[in-house]
Structure formats: structure tokens, C-alpha cells
Enzyme design. Structure first.
Site, PDB file in Angstrom:
ATOM      1  N   GLU A   1       0.871  -1.175   0.000  1.00  0.00           N
ATOM      2  CA  GLU A   1       0.000   0.000   0.000  1.00  0.00           C
ATOM      3  C   GLU A   1       0.902   1.216   0.000  1.00  0.00           C
ATOM      4  OE1 GLU A   1      -3.348   2.676   2.265  1.00  0.00           O
ATOM      5  OE2 GLU A   1      -2.405   1.053   3.389  1.00  0.00           O
TER       6      GLU A   1
ATOM      7  N   ASP B   1       5.336   4.641   3.416  1.00  0.00           N
ATOM      8  CA  ASP B   1       5.099   6.069   3.603  1.00  0.00           C
ATOM      9  C   ASP B   1       6.395   6.683   4.116  1.00  0.00           C
ATOM     10  OD1 ASP B   1       3.960   8.716   4.605  1.00  0.00           O
ATOM     11  OD2 ASP B   1       2.116   7.731   3.982  1.00  0.00           O
TER      12      ASP B   1
ATOM     13  N   ASP C   1      -2.336  12.055  -1.945  1.00  0.00           N
ATOM     14  CA  ASP C   1      -2.393  13.478  -2.274  1.00  0.00           C
ATOM     15  C   ASP C   1      -2.597  13.575  -3.791  1.00  0.00           C
ATOM     16  OD1 ASP C   1      -1.892  16.141  -2.906  1.00  0.00           O
ATOM     17  OD2 ASP C   1      -0.306  16.337  -1.402  1.00  0.00           O
TER      18      ASP C   1
ATOM     19  N   ASP D   1     -11.067   9.980  -3.435  1.00  0.00           N
ATOM     20  CA  ASP D   1     -12.234  10.864  -3.446  1.00  0.00           C
ATOM     21  C   ASP D   1     -12.063  11.962  -4.484  1.00  0.00           C
ATOM     22  OD1 ASP D   1     -10.123  12.043  -1.768  1.00  0.00           O
ATOM     23  OD2 ASP D   1     -11.569  13.680  -1.526  1.00  0.00           O
TER      24      ASP D   1
END
Length: 216
Positions: free
Chosen positions: A45, A70, A119, A155
Site C-alpha cells: 500500500e 510512507d 495526495d 475521493d
């Protein structure tokens, strides 16, 4: 930097399920065998944030290994701590810049990639920083096994449209495309995993986009 962040940075450095960016490249080509001590498939991920999706995927699929990637250690801290506290052994975290992925994974080492609510980098000048920009897609192509999937859940309508355009332009294989995931037939138990931020988006009646594609 606040005291809480400093505390988390210090604590995450002690976690056995986190590999820090200054640790060198100890597992390249051997994540399953050496880090997870098994021969199960490896799933990434990217821009995992707090690692909610990574941890939930690991709980659903005990027969696979999951690595959340990350750069921000204070975010990774939450997912890593949860995994340790709950004894979830098929999940780990890697603290690096995503553009350095190919330094840490061998060609064909990864079975699947998830990109969940990254982002969107909406400014045209920041297109190269989008995680579905061609330069990143080329890296994913190197890492993925033949037939490996990339999943984008976002989104942001702009990032969804941009990625769909790149899939078409580059001749990639599109498997699933929806602009309203939760009013589509695709919302299974995997796609129903919701992060903290996704729950906020849904409360604001924001539609959730989803793409699933591959290189072959």
C-alpha cells in the site's frame, strides 16, 4: 515538532515491523522469506498514512504479506503499533520516499499495489508527483509480477480522471472503473475498508472513485 510526534518517531524506531529509510536495503528480493519468514505473496500500500488499509487487508488475507509504504514515521506509528498489539504478523511498514521503491524491491517481487486516497497533487506543475504519473507507473511495472494489479481508491475526481486517461494512453488493461464505488456492484469486503479520512469524505456526501488496472 510537537512532543507527541517526537515520541512517535522515537517509538517507531524500536518497532520490529518497521524498516526505516536509513536501514539500507536488507530485504530487496527477499521480503517474504527474510522479513515475513514465509513464502506468501507480497502486497504494497503506497502512501499508506496511518496504515489503516494495510492492517485491515492483512487481517482479511492471512495468506498474503502486506507492506505499508510512507515517508512520515509519525503516521506509520499508528498502523505498526496496532499490528504489534494485535499480533498481526503478516503486515510490515517501510519508511521511504515512494520514488525510491525500485531500490527496495526486486523486479517481479510484488503481487499487487494499493494506492488509497493519495495526495492528488492537483496543480499542473505537480503532475510528476501524482502517484499514477507515468514515471511512477514505470516503477510499478518493474516491481509487479505478470498479471499483478494496481488499485486506486480516491475521493478526488481529477486524479481518477487523470489516471483513467493514462491507462488509455499507455495501453494498460482496465479491469474496473467506477466514479461512485458504494453505489456500484464492486463494493466488496476489501473495497469497503474505510480509512479515517474516507469516513469524513463520506459524511460530506463525497463520491468515492475506484480503478483497478494492470500492465498485461
Amino acid at each position: 515538532m510537537g512532543k507527541d510526534k517526537l515520541k512517535r518517531f522515537a517509538e517507531v524506531d524500536t518497532f520490529s515491523n518497521v524498516v526505516q529509510l536509513d536501514a539500507g536495503i536488507p530485504y530487496k528480493g527477499n521480503w517474504a522469506a527474510e522479513f515475513f519468514k514465509n513464502n506468501q505473496p507480497v502486497v504494497l500500500e503506497l502512501a499508506c498514512g496511518k496504515g489503516e488499509y494495510t492492517v485491515n487487508l492483512a487481517q482479511l488475507f492471512s495468506q498474503k504479506n502486506f507492506i505499508g509504504v510512507d515517508y512520515k514515521g509519525n503516521r506509520i506509528w499508528r498502523g505498526a503499533k496496532t499490528a504489534l498489539e494485535e499480533g498481526i504478523t503478516n503486515v510490515g511498514f517501510l519508511r521511504i520516499q515512494i520514488e525510491n521503491l525500485t531500490d527496495f524491491f526486486a523486479p517481479g517481487e510484488v503481487d499487487e499495489i494499493w494506492i488509497t486516497f493519495p495526495d492528488p497533487q492537483p496543480q499542473i506543475s505537480r503532475e510528476k508527483k501524482r502517484l499514477t504519473a507515468p514515471r511512477f507507473l514505470e516503477k510499478y511495472k518493474q516491481l509487479l509480477k505478470p498479471g499483478g494489479f494496481i488499485n486506486l481508491k480516491t475521493d478526488n475526481d481529477g486524479l481518477h480522471a487523470y489516471t483513467a486517461e493514462k491507462i488509455e494512453e499507455l495501453g494498460l488493461k482496465l479491469h474496473v472503473k467506477t466514479e461512485d464505488l458504494y453505489h456500484s456492484p464492486y463494493a466488496d469486503e476489501v473495497l469497503n475498508i474505510k480509512t479515517y479520512y474516507e469516513k469524513k469524505y463520506l459524511k460530506d456526501n463525497k463520491n468515492i472513485n475506484y480503478l483497478k488496472f494492470s500492465f498485461d
